[in-house]
Design an enzyme around this catalytic site. Structure first.
Site, PDB file in Angstrom:
ATOM      1  N   GLY A 174      20.248  65.423  43.743  1.00 60.84           N
ATOM      2  CA  GLY A 174      19.135  65.470  44.692  1.00 60.84           C
ATOM      3  C   GLY A 174      17.878  65.998  44.032  1.00 60.84           C
ATOM      4  CG  ASN A 175      14.929  67.836  46.562  1.00 57.60           C
ATOM      5  OD1 ASN A 175      14.976  69.065  46.557  1.00 57.60           O
ATOM      6  ND2 ASN A 175      15.097  67.133  47.681  1.00 57.60           N
ATOM      7  CB  VAL A 202      17.961  70.654  47.813  1.00 55.73           C
ATOM      8  CG1 VAL A 202      19.386  70.874  48.305  1.00 55.73           C
ATOM      9  CG2 VAL A 202      17.066  70.226  48.965  1.00 55.73           C
ATOM     10  N   GLY A 203      18.133  71.934  44.816  1.00 54.70           N
ATOM     11  CA  GLY A 203      18.957  72.382  43.696  1.00 54.70           C
ATOM     12  C   GLY A 203      18.906  73.885  43.514  1.00 54.70           C
ATOM     13  CD  GLU A 239      23.420  64.868  36.621  1.00 57.36           C
ATOM     14  OE1 GLU A 239      22.337  64.305  36.301  1.00 57.36           O
ATOM     15  OE2 GLU A 239      24.238  65.275  35.783  1.00 57.36           O
ATOM     16  CB  CYS A 244      16.911  60.331  39.966  1.00 59.35           C
ATOM     17  SG  CYS A 244      18.367  59.720  39.088  1.00 59.35           S
TER      18      CYS A 244
END
Length: 479
Positions: free
Chosen positions: A188-189, A192-193, A210, A244
Site C-alpha cells: 500500500g502507501n 499506512v505503512g 511494499e 506502484c
C-alpha cells in the site's frame, strides 16, 4: 472474541498442529491454489471488471498468468529452497556440521492492495504457504467485488483454518493489527505503512512493506525517442496509471519536451485509439474519492494532451502535463493515476540532483543509448528497482528481488525471495561429543599460546572451504 481474533486463533491452532510443515502438504495447497485460477477464471475476471474495468485479457496478463507462473516455479524449486544450506566453517569447527535451516515463522498477516488485487495479495500468500506458515489474508476493501470473491473462493480451495480470509475496512484491519503475528506483509502507501510498522513494533513483529513513491523516468537525448516514449506510455497508463512502479514523471532536456509529447500521443493513439473511454484495454479509476484526488492535481498544470474526464464513470483520459514545476501539486505525492508530468532539466547532472532531493522511489527508469549515463544514474541514486530502456518488466522476473528502500518500503519478495522473506533462516551447528582436545584453545586459563592458535585458525578458514563441504553432504545423507 471478535471475528478477527477468532481467525487468528484458528490459524495459530492449525499451525501448531504442524500440518503446514511437510513439503508435500505445502505443494498440495499450492496446486489447489493454481487450480482455483483455472476453474474460476470467469468469476475472478468478472469481479475485476466491476472494480477496475479490466478486460479478461488484461486480467490474465496482469494478474492470473503471473501468479500461476509463480506457483509453478515455487512447486518446482521448493525442495531445494527448503533444504539445509551448507556454510563455510573455521578451523575450530572443521569437524562439525554447520548449516542454515529454513523454518516457518508461524502466523503471517497479509494485507493486500486494490490496484492488482490478486497479484499483490496471493503473491505473498504463495511465499507464506511455501515457507510452511499459516497466513491470515486481508484483501483490500476498496476493490469490493474482488474481495468478496477472495472470501468465497480461497476457503474452498486451500486449508480454511491455516489460511483464513478476513474482509472489511479500517476497523477490521485495526483489530487484526492488535493481534500478535509472526510477520506482517503489507502492500500500500507509505502513510499506512508507518501505522502498520507502529502496530507491529508493540510485539516486535517483523514487517515487509511494499509501498510506492514517485518513480522517475529520465529520457536522455542520446536514445531512440520513439521507442522510449512508447515504452514509457505503456508503463505509465497500464491499469490507468494505478501501478506502484509506474513512471511517475519524466525528466528531460527542454529541447526534447515537444518531441516527447508528440511521440507519447502517437503511442496512446496506437494503444487506446482516438477515444480511450471506449477502449476495452483502458481501465478506470478505482472510485470517486481517488478520481477527485487525481483531478485536483491538475489545478496548477498545463495540459499538453488528454485531460478529459467523467466523474460518474471514474474515467480520466491518459493525460500529459508540460513545463511542470517542482512545487506543483502533482509533484507533491505519488500520482497513482493517468497523469504524466514532464519536468525539464539541463542534463543528467541536474536529473540526478533532482531525483536525490526526493524520497527513494520504488523504481527508477532511464532511457539512453549511452552506457555511461545508465551507469551514472544507477550508481549515483538509490531506488527499490532500476530499469534501463524499459518500464515495469523487472516485476515479472522471479529471480529478481522486488521491494523498496527507505520511504518506498522494506523487505522484498518474488520467487525464492518470498520464501526467504517469510522463513526464519536458522543457523545450526551440530558437534559431536569427542575430540575435546581441539576445544582447549577456547577454555580458561587464557594464555598467549591460546591466542596464537585462535588467530591461526582464523587465517586458515579460507583454505578449509572446499574440505568443509564434504561433512555437510555426508551428514544429510544419513539423516
Amino acid at each position: 472474541m471478535s471475528r478477527e481474533q477468532q481467525a487468528v486463533a484458528r490459524a495459530r491452532k492449525a499451525f501448531n498442529t504442524g500440518r503446514s510443515k511437510p513439503l508435500e502438504y505445502r505443494i498440495i495447497q499450492l496446486k489447489n491454489l493454481k487450480r482455483m485460477f483455472y476453474e474460476k477464471q470467469k468469476m475472478i475476471s468478472d469481479a475485476i471488471k466491476k472494480d477496475l474495468n479490466k478486460s479478461v485479457e488484461v486480467t490474465q496478463l496482469h494478474e492470473t498468468l503471473g501468479i500461476e507462473s509463480e506457483i509453478d516455479l515455487t512447486i518446482r524449486k521448493l525442495k531445494d529452497w527448503a533444504a539445509p544450506r551448507p556454510v563455510e566453517k573455521n578451523l575450530l569447527t572443521m569437524s562439525d556440521t554447520v548449516y542454515v535451516h529454513p523454518e516457518p515463522l508461524g502466523v503471517v498477516l497479509i494485507i493486500g492492495a486494490w490496484n492488482y488485487p490478486w497479484a499483490v495479495t496471493v503473491g505473498p500468500l504463495i511465499g507464506a504457504i511455501a515457507a510452511g506458515n499459516a497466513a491470515v489474508v486481508k484483501p483490500s476493501e476498496v476493490c469490493v467485488h474482488t474481495a468478496k470473491v477472495m472470501e468465497d473462493l480461497l476457503p474452498i480451495y486451500i486449508d480454511k483454518e491455516l489460511y483464513p480470509v478476513v474482509t472489511g475496512g479500517v476497523p477490521e484491519t485495526q483489530e487484526l493489527l492488535r493481534q500478535r503475528f509472526d510477520h506482517i506483509f503489507y502492500t500500500g502507501n507509505s502513510m499506512v505503512g508507518k501505522l502498520i510498522m507502529e502496530a507491529a513494533a508493540k510485539n516486535l513483529t517483523p514487517v515487509t512493506l511494499e509501498l510506492g513513491g514517485k518513480s522517475p523516468c529520465y529520457i536522455d537525448k542520446n536514445c531512440d525517442i520513439t521507442i522510449a516514449c512508447r515504452r514509457t506510455a505503456w508503463g505509465k497508463y497500464t491499469n490507468c496509471g494505478q501501478t506502484c512502479i509506474a513512471p511517475d514523471y519524466i525528466l528531460c532536456e527542454p529541447s526534447m519536451q515537444d518531441r516527447i509529447i508528440e511521440e507519447i500521443k502517437k503511442a496512446l493513439k496506437e494503444f487506446y485509439t482516438d477515444n480511450p473511454k471506449t477502449c476495452a484495454d483502458y481501465g478506470r479509476i478505482i472510485n470517486q474519492r481517488h478520481f477527485k484526488r487525481i483531478i485536483n492535481m491538475l489545478d496548477d498544470c498545463t495540459i499538453a494532451a488528454g485531460g478529459e474526464n467523467d466523474e460518474a464513470n471514474c474515467y480520466i483520459a491518459p493525460t500529459l502535463l508540460r513545463d511542470v514545476k517542482p512545487e506543483a501539486k502533482v509533484m507533491q505525492e505519488e500520482i497513482f493515476g493517468p497523469l504524466l508530468p514532464i519536468i525539464t532539466v539541463s542534463g543528467v547532472d541536474e536529473a540526478i540532483e533532482f531525483i536525490n532531493k526526493g524520497e527513494k522511489p520504488l523504481a527508477l527508469y532511464v532511457f539512453s543509448s549511452d552506457n555511461k549515463v545508465i551507469d551514472r544514474i544507477r550508481d549515483e541514486t538509490s531506488s527499490g528497482g532500476f530499469v534501463a530502456n524499459d518500464c515495469l518488466v523487472h516485476y515479472s522476473i522471479s529471480s529478481l528481488p522486488f521491494g523498496g528502500v527507505g520511504n518506498s518500503g522494506m523487505g522484498c519478495y518474488h520467487g525464492k525471495y518470498s520464501f526467504d522473506q517469510l522463513s526464519h533462516l536458522r543457523g545450526c551447528l551440530i558437534k559431536k561429543l569427542n575430540m575435546e582436545g581441539v576445544n582447549n584453545v577456547r577454555y580458561p586459563p587464557h594464555t598467549p599460546k591460546n591466542k596464537h592458535l585462535f588467530l591461526k585458525s582464523r587465517n586458515l578458514e579460507q583454505q578449509t572451504c572446499s574440505f568443509n563441504k564434504t561433512p555437510m553432504k555426508s551428514y544429510f545423507s544419513v539423516v
